[in-house]
Design a protein around this motif. Sequence first.
Motif: not given
Length: 173
Positions: A120-122, A131-133
């Motif tokens: 869920n990390m981008e 972005r994490m979650g």
Amino acid sequence: MRYQYNLGPHQKIYLDNPAPNTVITLASSGPGQQQQSGTQILTGVWTEVPRAVQVGDGVLIRCVTAQGAFIWQVQGTQILSDNAAQWPDERAVPLQPTEVGSAMGTMAPMAPMGPMKMGNMEMSASPMTMRMGEMTLSMDNTNVSNAKKFCPQCGTAVDPSDRFCGSCGHQLR
Ligand SMILES: [Zn+2]
């Protein structure tokens, strides 16, 4: 795409085509040991799937590029270039595509930095955001300059902790 040919239960040949080279890797595994040897040859880009054929004392591998056909003889742990070898075309079998095994000493060039996702990390590079979650971290430069304050009286840049403007003496707080 990497291809493999099973020489036996403990010996595999891997063929890779990191253009313009052909990389042949010979991987053998025995009880408690693993061996890899390989060679890299300037061939050009394959125009067809490489093929192999079992011969009396080993195996012949052939790949075809715009430059012509290249044949190697694999014998024991040796890979010998043998372009003059007789190629029994009717007995040749195409190598199997595979994702396993690593071509010796070569790595695919890094793809241009695009958005990267792990679970869920981008992450993406420009602007630097992560972005994490539900959480988003941004390192955009414009956010940094927004931290500056300016004197409402004369417009001089002032430190956010200053009580008076250094230029005109206007009370800031
Ligand atoms: Zn001022």
